[in-house]
Every structure is written in structure tokens, then in C-alpha cells.
Design a protein around this motif. Structure first.
Motif, PDB file in Angstrom:
ATOM      1  N   PRO A 258       0.815  -1.232   0.000  1.00 14.68           N
ATOM      2  CA  PRO A 258       0.000   0.000   0.000  1.00 14.68           C
ATOM      3  C   PRO A 258       0.838   1.266   0.000  1.00 14.68           C
ATOM      4  N   LEU A 259       1.984   1.253   0.702  1.00 11.27           N
ATOM      5  CA  LEU A 259       2.843   2.429   0.679  1.00 11.27           C
ATOM      6  C   LEU A 259       3.408   2.665  -0.713  1.00 11.27           C
ATOM      7  N   GLY A 260       3.778   1.606  -1.416  1.00 11.37           N
ATOM      8  CA  GLY A 260       4.273   1.758  -2.782  1.00 11.37           C
ATOM      9  C   GLY A 260       3.209   2.297  -3.723  1.00 11.37           C
ATOM     10  N   ILE A 282      11.571   8.179  -3.134  1.00 12.67           N
ATOM     11  CA  ILE A 282      11.849   7.034  -4.006  1.00 12.67           C
ATOM     12  C   ILE A 282      13.302   7.039  -4.467  1.00 12.67           C
ATOM     13  N   GLU A 283      13.780   8.171  -4.930  1.00  7.83           N
ATOM     14  CA  GLU A 283      15.137   8.224  -5.470  1.00  7.83           C
ATOM     15  C   GLU A 283      16.186   8.023  -4.385  1.00  7.83           C
ATOM     16  N   PHE A 284      15.925   8.544  -3.193  1.00 10.68           N
ATOM     17  CA  PHE A 284      16.898   8.367  -2.112  1.00 10.68           C
ATOM     18  C   PHE A 284      16.972   6.903  -1.680  1.00 10.68           C
ATOM     19  N   VAL A 285      15.814   6.284  -1.459  1.00  6.67           N
ATOM     20  CA  VAL A 285      15.810   4.897  -0.974  1.00  6.67           C
ATOM     21  C   VAL A 285      16.362   3.957  -2.033  1.00  6.67           C
ATOM     22  N   ARG A 286      16.017   4.175  -3.300  1.00  2.00           N
ATOM     23  CA  ARG A 286      16.528   3.310  -4.366  1.00  2.00           C
ATOM     24  C   ARG A 286      18.021   3.482  -4.577  1.00  2.00           C
ATOM     25  N   GLY A 287      18.573   4.601  -4.180  1.00  2.00           N
ATOM     26  CA  GLY A 287      20.000   4.833  -4.362  1.00  2.00           C
ATOM     27  C   GLY A 287      20.863   4.377  -3.210  1.00  2.00           C
ATOM     28  N   VAL A 288      20.255   3.763  -2.183  1.00  2.00           N
ATOM     29  CA  VAL A 288      20.998   3.333  -0.991  1.00  2.00           C
ATOM     30  C   VAL A 288      20.838   1.826  -0.848  1.00  2.00           C
ATOM     31  N   PRO A 289      21.912   1.070  -0.623  1.00  2.00           N
ATOM     32  CA  PRO A 289      21.773  -0.380  -0.411  1.00  2.00           C
ATOM     33  C   PRO A 289      20.972  -0.683   0.851  1.00  2.00           C
ATOM     34  N   LEU A 290      20.307  -1.820   0.841  1.00  2.00           N
ATOM     35  CA  LEU A 290      19.490  -2.207   1.995  1.00  2.00           C
ATOM     36  C   LEU A 290      20.341  -2.386   3.239  1.00  2.00           C
ATOM     37  N   ILE A 291      21.542  -2.907   3.097  1.00  2.00           N
ATOM     38  CA  ILE A 291      22.379  -3.114   4.275  1.00  2.00           C
ATOM     39  C   ILE A 291      22.714  -1.790   4.935  1.00  2.00           C
ATOM     40  N   PHE A 324      12.319   0.336   1.874  1.00  2.00           N
ATOM     41  CA  PHE A 324      13.139  -0.114   0.752  1.00  2.00           C
ATOM     42  C   PHE A 324      12.275  -0.776  -0.317  1.00  2.00           C
ATOM     43  N   ALA A 325      11.392  -1.698   0.109  1.00  2.94           N
ATOM     44  CA  ALA A 325      10.542  -2.393  -0.865  1.00  2.94           C
ATOM     45  C   ALA A 325       9.510  -1.454  -1.470  1.00  2.94           C
ATOM     46  N   ALA A 326       8.992  -0.508  -0.676  1.00  4.62           N
ATOM     47  CA  ALA A 326       7.962   0.406  -1.176  1.00  4.62           C
ATOM     48  C   ALA A 326       8.499   1.272  -2.314  1.00  4.62           C
ATOM     49  N   ALA A 327       9.752   1.692  -2.220  1.00  8.12           N
ATOM     50  CA  ALA A 327      10.324   2.519  -3.282  1.00  8.12           C
ATOM     51  C   ALA A 327      10.381   1.755  -4.600  1.00  8.12           C
ATOM     52  N   TYR A 328      10.774   0.497  -4.550  1.00  9.84           N
ATOM     53  CA  TYR A 328      10.845  -0.304  -5.781  1.00  9.84           C
ATOM     54  C   TYR A 328       9.445  -0.656  -6.293  1.00  9.84           C
ATOM     55  N   ILE A 329       8.525  -0.948  -5.387  1.00  8.44           N
ATOM     56  CA  ILE A 329       7.155  -1.240  -5.814  1.00  8.44           C
ATOM     57  C   ILE A 329       6.527  -0.018  -6.469  1.00  8.44           C
ATOM     58  N   ALA A 330       6.829   1.176  -5.939  1.00  4.56           N
ATOM     59  CA  ALA A 330       6.291   2.399  -6.532  1.00  4.56           C
ATOM     60  C   ALA A 330       6.740   2.558  -7.977  1.00  4.56           C
ATOM     61  N   GLU A 331       8.000   2.249  -8.256  1.00  3.39           N
ATOM     62  CA  GLU A 331       8.483   2.356  -9.633  1.00  3.39           C
ATOM     63  C   GLU A 331       7.852   1.291 -10.537  1.00  3.39           C
ATOM     64  N   ALA A 332       7.624   0.097  -9.994  1.00  2.00           N
ATOM     65  CA  ALA A 332       6.965  -0.941 -10.787  1.00  2.00           C
ATOM     66  C   ALA A 332       5.534  -0.530 -11.134  1.00  2.00           C
ATOM     67  N   ILE A 370      -0.817  -5.182 -14.757  1.00  2.87           N
ATOM     68  CA  ILE A 370       0.380  -5.111 -15.600  1.00  2.87           C
ATOM     69  C   ILE A 370       1.642  -5.295 -14.767  1.00  2.87           C
ATOM     70  N   SER A 371       1.612  -4.817 -13.527  1.00  9.00           N
ATOM     71  CA  SER A 371       2.819  -4.789 -12.690  1.00  9.00           C
ATOM     72  C   SER A 371       3.004  -6.043 -11.861  1.00  9.00           C
ATOM     73  N   ILE A 372       2.113  -7.027 -11.985  1.00  9.16           N
ATOM     74  CA  ILE A 372       2.200  -8.214 -11.123  1.00  9.16           C
ATOM     75  C   ILE A 372       3.568  -8.889 -11.201  1.00  9.16           C
ATOM     76  N   PRO A 373       4.130  -9.191 -12.381  1.00 12.04           N
ATOM     77  CA  PRO A 373       5.448  -9.858 -12.391  1.00 12.04           C
ATOM     78  C   PRO A 373       6.534  -9.054 -11.689  1.00 12.04           C
ATOM     79  N   SER A 374       6.559  -7.750 -11.897  1.00 10.21           N
ATOM     80  CA  SER A 374       7.586  -6.923 -11.261  1.00 10.21           C
ATOM     81  C   SER A 374       7.392  -6.865  -9.750  1.00 10.21           C
ATOM     82  N   ILE A 375       6.138  -6.765  -9.299  1.00 10.29           N
ATOM     83  CA  ILE A 375       5.882  -6.687  -7.860  1.00 10.29           C
ATOM     84  C   ILE A 375       6.268  -7.992  -7.175  1.00 10.29           C
ATOM     85  N   VAL A 376       5.902  -9.116  -7.765  1.00  8.21           N
ATOM     86  CA  VAL A 376       6.255 -10.400  -7.170  1.00  8.21           C
ATOM     87  C   VAL A 376       7.771 -10.591  -7.166  1.00  8.21           C
TER      88      VAL A 376
END
Length: 448
Positions: A258-260, A282-291, A324-332, A370-376
Motif C-alpha cells: 500500500p505504501l508503494g 523514491i530516489e533516495f531509498v533506491r539509491g541506498v543499499p538495503l544493508i 526499501f521495498a515500497a520505493a521499488y514497488i512504486a516504480e513498478a 500489468i505490474s504483477i510480475p515486477s511486484i512479485v
């Protein structure tokens, strides 16, 4: 006298339908499948034979190592070696699954108290029941099941962590006060004070005031007068193994979707402030590694909290993993929104739908399909990335391996434990991929 006129042509009219002929025998059934998938041409046929030869060489060796010569019961690695020497011959080696058999509970529950392990098992069973109405629309009594789904986070929390219910019960008073304030302000017949925005701000302000001023004293007073009420409390540092992975993965993924969606809609918003906040996040979180985010959660976050505050480490990891996941889901989802034909938006405008009505009924369902494969794919990646928490001191299944290797009984055994952990993750990830395929087939409404 010769007839020189044009010969008369008589049209042929079929009196019955010609029965359909059966397809060629070599194009249907097992033979047809083999020809179409394994031997469609010379090159693919040669690759098929090469793969079959490789499997013929590999599978007997793998079966001997994993099953035929494996040791399932032993108290140490040296005892495993002795059993192998006695049964297989001197120097012959196979899998020693005895370490997994002996430490199975530790792989599943970490350091959770043994007498309370029924609670995580019950929480997992109830989790399946709570996810059922969300994942499968054909289930009976789905409406009642969705009510249980909404209540499950509270049930699951008290089953896993336990503790007194008074803090949560008094927390709900703030929610009720905020809703009451929203409804009161919204009911005012005033062009400004009766608007949704002002009413929402009033509800948030009343709830925040209660939580910051009254929540603590009321909760402590009730608990002091009536005593704690609830299951036995379990500290977060006792969590580990598959239990920790499921808690981190399911909670983060459930909150990230839901956040994405909100971030994807916010990035396309016409309001500059909302669009800029979404883009920066989105751009900040996607530009930083999860670790890096996990290290921030464990170290730097404590400097921004009030002195003496205790912010649970697992909760910190869940928050960072969710972001971290929400930023990538938002782009998908933004890709799904961009793939929609412009006519869909124009049709919504022609019907006189508001922005939220068009988004909920027309735009968002198609974009999500349309985004199901990318989200999964993001879901699977985040679930596997939960193994990074072993670096910050949490004992996920990979983190359980290191203490086992440090014991003198099992020092030197490595492959069997990593294979077991890999199979655990494969089962969960394979289930997510299969559900994704099922969902795509169910939602496929074009070209049928």
C-alpha cells in the motif's frame, strides 16, 4: 443442330457438416509435447540430449550423497564420519543430516522459549487463514474472513511477543478520539472548517495530543490498578530462524504494497509538494543499499530518539525494509500506470468520475495487473534479503548456522546446513512465483 450456348453450371450445396478430422498422432499427447518442447529442431534436440546425459551422470551421485548414504541420526560430526566409514567404506562421504535433525527447532524458532513454541505455530496457522481471503476470492465466507484479516496483526503480535493488552487497549482510545474529532469538524456547515482537509488535521491533532500526553499515564494507571493482562512476554532477541524470516518478510511486504501504491500515485500527482516528497523518497531509498539502511536502523536511529527510549530492533528492521521495498514497488506500479492507454483516462473523465473513483475502479486495477510480475519479483527479492539481518546481530536461518559451527560437536560441517536453508527459501519463493502465475491467469481478460 449443334448447341453452342455456354454450358450450364450447377452449384454444389452441402447437405451436412463435414466431421472434423483428428489431429495427427505425432502432434498431440506425450509425443506431441516432446516434439514441440524437447525436439523442435536439430539444435534444441542436441541440447536436450546433452542435458539428459548430464542428469544421468549427476542424479545418481546426488541421490547417493543426499539420501542413500546420508546419516540422519548422530550426536556429532565425528560420529557421522564413523557411521559413514562403517556403512560406505573408509573415506567415503555423504550428507550428514543429523545436524539439521538435532538443531531443527533452532532453525525454526531460534531461541524462542521451548515451552511457548506453540504460540508461533498457532500464529503461522492463523496467518495462512488471514491471507486466504486476500489471496483467493473464491473462498466461502470471504467477507467474514477479511474481518479476521484486519484483526490478525494484533492477534499475531500478542501470540508472538505477548505482554499486557492495556497499552494497546488504551491506544485505541486515541484512535477513537481522532475519528470523533474528524466527524465533528467535518459535520460543521462551514466552507473552511467543514472541509475534509481541516477535519483530517483536527483528527490527527487530537489523536497525537492524546498519545503524547494521556496515553502513558492512563495505561500505567490501569495496569497498576488491575495488573497486567495478557500472554507471557517474549523479548525480541529470542526470535530467530525461520520464525524471524517470516515475521520480517510478511510484515514488510504487507506494509510495502500500500505504501508503494501511494508513492506511485504521489509521483504522478499534480500537487507539487506531494510529487516532490514522493520523488525524493523514491530516489533516495533506491539509491541506498538495503544493508546501509539496516545499519542506520541499528546505530544512527538511536541518536534521533529521546534519551532512554527503547525502540525494538525488529521493528526498526521492519520499517527500513518496508521503505526499501515500497520505493521499488512504486516504480513498478508507475511503469504499469505509464503503460495504460490514454483512452482509459479519457473514458473515466467522460463518465464524470472523480480522481479517486477513476483511480480505484479503472486505472489502478489495470496498472496492478500489468505490474504483477515486477511486484512479485520485488517480493521474492526482499524475502531473500532478510538474510542480511544476520550482519546486524539477528539470528535468521543463516545467522543460526554460525553458532552451530562454533560448537565442537559440529565444527567443520557446512554444506548440509546451507542446503537446508536454501530449500527453506526455495519453498517460500516458489510458492510466491506460482501464486503470481495463478493471479496472472485469473486476471487475464484480453486475447481469450
Amino acid at each position: 443442330m449443334t448447341d453452342t450456348s455456354v454450358p450450364r453450371q450447377t452449384a454444389f450445396v452441402a447437405e451436412k457438416m463435414i466431421e472434423a478430422s483428428p489431429p495427427p498422432a505425432n502432434s498431440v499427447g506425450v509425443i506431441g509435447w516432446v516434439r514441440a518442447n524437447l525436439f523442435p529442431d536439430v539444435l534444441n534436440g542436441a541440447l536436450t540430449l546433452l542435458c539428459v546425459a548430464f542428469l544421468v551422470w549427476l542424479l545418481p551421485e546426488l541421490y547417493h550423497w543426499a539420501f542413500a548414504g546420508a546419516v540422519w541420526q548422530a550426536g556429532s560430526l565425528s560420529e557421522c564420519r564413523e557411521i559413514m566409514n562403517a556403512t560406505l567404506g573408509e573415506g567415503q562421504r555423504a550428507a550428514c543430516w543429523a545436524v539439521v535433525n538435532e538443531r531443527f527447532n533452532q532453525f525454526m524458532f531460534g531461541y524462542y522459549p521451548a515451552e511457548l513454541r506453540w504460540r508461533p505455530v498457532l500464529a503461522f496457522v492463523l496467518l495462512i487463514a488471514a491471507l486466504g481471503p486476500v489471496l483467493f476470492t473464491w473462498l466461502p465466507y470471504r467477507r467474514q474472513g477479511l474481518l479476521f484479516t484486519l484483526a490478525y496483526p494484533v492477534i499475531g503480535y500478542y501470540l508472538l511477543w505477548g505482554g499486557s493488552i492495556w497499552p494497546f487497549a488504551t491506544f485505541l482510545i486515541g484512535v477513537g478520539a481522532g475519528v470523533a474529532a474528524f466527524r465533528y469538524v467535518f459535520a460543521q456547515e462551514h466552507p473552511v472548517f467543514g472541509s475534509v482537509g481541516v477535519a483530517l488535521l483536527a483528527g490527527i491533532a487530537v489523536a497525537a495530543l492524546y498519545w503524547n500526553v494521556l496515553w502513558g499515564p492512563i495505561s500505567d494507571g490501569i495496569e497498576g490498578a488491575l495488573g497486567p493482562l495478557g500472554p507471557e512476554s517474549v523479548a525480541s532477541d529470542r526470535f530467530g530462524g525461520l520464525l524471524l524470516t517470516v515475521v520480517l518478510g510478511v510484515t514488510s511486504l504487507s506494509a510495502a504494497l500500500p505504501l508503494g501504491i501511494l508513492l506511485a500515485l504521489g509521483r504522478q500527482s499534480k500537487l507539487l509538494f506531494i510529487r516532490m516528497i514522493s520523488v525524493v523518497f523514491i530516489e533516495f531509498v533506491r539509491g541506498v543499499p538495503l544493508i546501509t539502511l539496516l545499519f542506520v536502523a541499528t546505530t544512527l536511529l538511536g541518536y534521533f530518539l529521546p534519551p532512554g527510549s527503547n525502540f525494538d530492533l525488529i521493528l526498526r528492521v521492519i520499517i527500513m525494509s518496508t521503505f526499501f521495498a515500497a520505493a521499488y514497488i512504486a516504480e513498478a506500479i508507475r511503469g504499469g500506470l505509464a503503460a495504460l492507454p490514454k483512452g482509459q483516462y479519457e473514458a473515466a473523465d467522460a463518465l464524470g468520475l472523480t480522481y479517486w473513483q477513476a483511480t480505484r475502479k479503472i486505472v489502478l486495477p489495470q496498472a496492478l495487473k500489468i505490474s504483477i510480475p515486477s511486484i512479485v519479483n520485488i517480493f521474492i527479492g526482499l524475502f531473500k534479503d532478510t538474510t542480511l539481518v544476520s550482519i546486524i546481530g539477528l539470528a535468521d536461518p543463516l545467522g543460526i548456522i554460525q553458532p552451530i559451527l562454533a560448537t565442537p560437536q559440529w565444527n567443520g560441517i557446512v554444506a548440509e546446513m546451507y542446503v537446508f536453508v536454501a530449500l527453506l527459501f526455495f519453498c517460500f519463493c516458489f510458492a510466491m512465483s506460482r501464486y503470481s502465475m495463478y493471479l496472472e491467469r485469473r486476471l487475464k481478460t484480453d486475447h481469450r
